[in-house]
Design a protein around this motif. Structure first.
Motif, short mmCIF file in Angstrom:
data_model
loop_
_atom_site.label_atom_id
_atom_site.label_comp_id
_atom_site.label_asym_id
_atom_site.label_seq_id
_atom_site.Cartn_x
_atom_site.Cartn_y
_atom_site.Cartn_z
N CYS A 176 0.83 -1.21 0.00
CA CYS A 176 0.00 0.00 0.00
C CYS A 176 0.87 1.26 0.00
N ARG B 145 -4.74 5.11 -1.20
CA ARG B 145 -3.71 4.43 -0.39
C ARG B 145 -4.09 4.44 1.09
N SER C 131 -6.77 1.87 1.77
CA SER C 131 -6.21 0.52 1.81
C SER C 131 -5.45 0.28 3.11
N GLN D 209 -7.78 -0.38 5.92
CA GLN D 209 -8.29 -1.76 5.93
C GLN D 209 -7.24 -2.71 6.50
#
Length: 276
Positions: free
Chosen positions: A11, A22, A25, A28
């Motif tokens: 990422c 980014r 991500s 997450q």
């Protein structure tokens, strides 16, 4: 852990995507890491509980020579399990508390340490409502031990109350013997007369000595005199407060005994009127 680290690095190196993508991500990945960490703590806690169960069973295997070192090691493991899942997994924390409490109760015979742990485990289980733990072994064991404690406490309180009552009766016996005729006459009057007549009789012959009466004597006597079917219950309740033994404990023995007997007869009148 390694795939999460690699995902985080990918990422951060992905320059073809804009910064918002980014960050999303990465967010997450971090969320997955938190969840993985939480499950790792839970797994470690469950393993500690299993190890403690095994160690405790081994320590108790020989009933004649109890391995206390093994028992204390098991208790430490249960405590470790509870710390690992505190504020992470309520059920596992409750199981660890229940195991510690049961060990203190059944092995150490220490009610003072067992009670709060068992109660805390039950409270944690209740916080997971509407989920029910009825039929789950650790919960049933926990509840059973607490009920045993409560029954024993209630029985001890009842025995203590009986001893205290017997002592009171012994101390009152000489005075009651002297008052036998007066108390018998009071009982006969109560049985023969209505609640209205009995109230007027006791307020006239045995005026209450409590401050709640003496400070408002005129008003209290007027309520007794004017009592009717609509107000009799309230007047009887007020009389019960005026003659209650808790309110008259500072006076002499003869008066305390009179108040007990008057209260007994007032309660009888009140219970009869409630049924009408």
């Amino acid at each position: 852990e390694r795939p999460l680290i690699e995902a985080e690095q990918v990422c951060k190196r992905d320059h073809q995507r804009n910064s918002h993508a980014r960050l999303a991500s990465l967010s997450q990945v971090y969320e997955l890491r938190d969840r993985a960490l939480q499950h790792a703590y839970i797994a470690e806690s469950r393993r500690a509980i299993a190890q403690a169960d095994q160690g405790l069973n081994q320590a108790l295997r020989n009933a004649e020579n109890l391995d206390m070192d093994g028992v204390w090691t098991a208790l430490d493991k249960y405590q470790e399990a509870g710390v690992l899942t505190r504020a992470r997994d309520i059920e596992t924390e409750a199981i660890a508390l229940a195991r510690r409490g049961r060990t203190y109760a059944k092995v150490m015979r220490n009610e003072a340490l067992a009670r709060p742990l068992l109660r805390a485990a039950i409270e944690l289980a209740a916080s997971l409502a509407p989920r029910s733990f009825h039929g789950v072994k650790w919960y049933e064991d926990c509840t059973k031990v607490l009920q045993e404690y409560q029954s024993a406490t209630a029985a001890a309180d009842a025995r203590a109350e009986e001893r205290a009552q017997a002592e009171v009766e012994r101390s009152e016996a000489p005075t009651r013997e002297k008052m036998k005729g007066e108390l018998k006459a009071l009982e006969a009057f109560a049985e023969a007369k209505s609640a209205f007549s009995f109230l007027e009789h006791v307020y006239s012959k045995y005026p209450p000595r409590t401050p709640t009466f003496t400070k408002h004597e005129a008003a209290a006597r007027k309520k007794v005199k004017d009592a009717d079917a609509d107000t009799i219950k309230n007047v009887l309740r007020a009389a019960l407060l005026h003659y209650h033994s808790d309110k008259n404990g500072e006076f002499d023995m003869k008066w305390r005994i009179l108040c007990k007997e008057i209260t007994k007869h007032l309660n009888g009148k009140y219970n009869l009127i409630k049924q009408i």
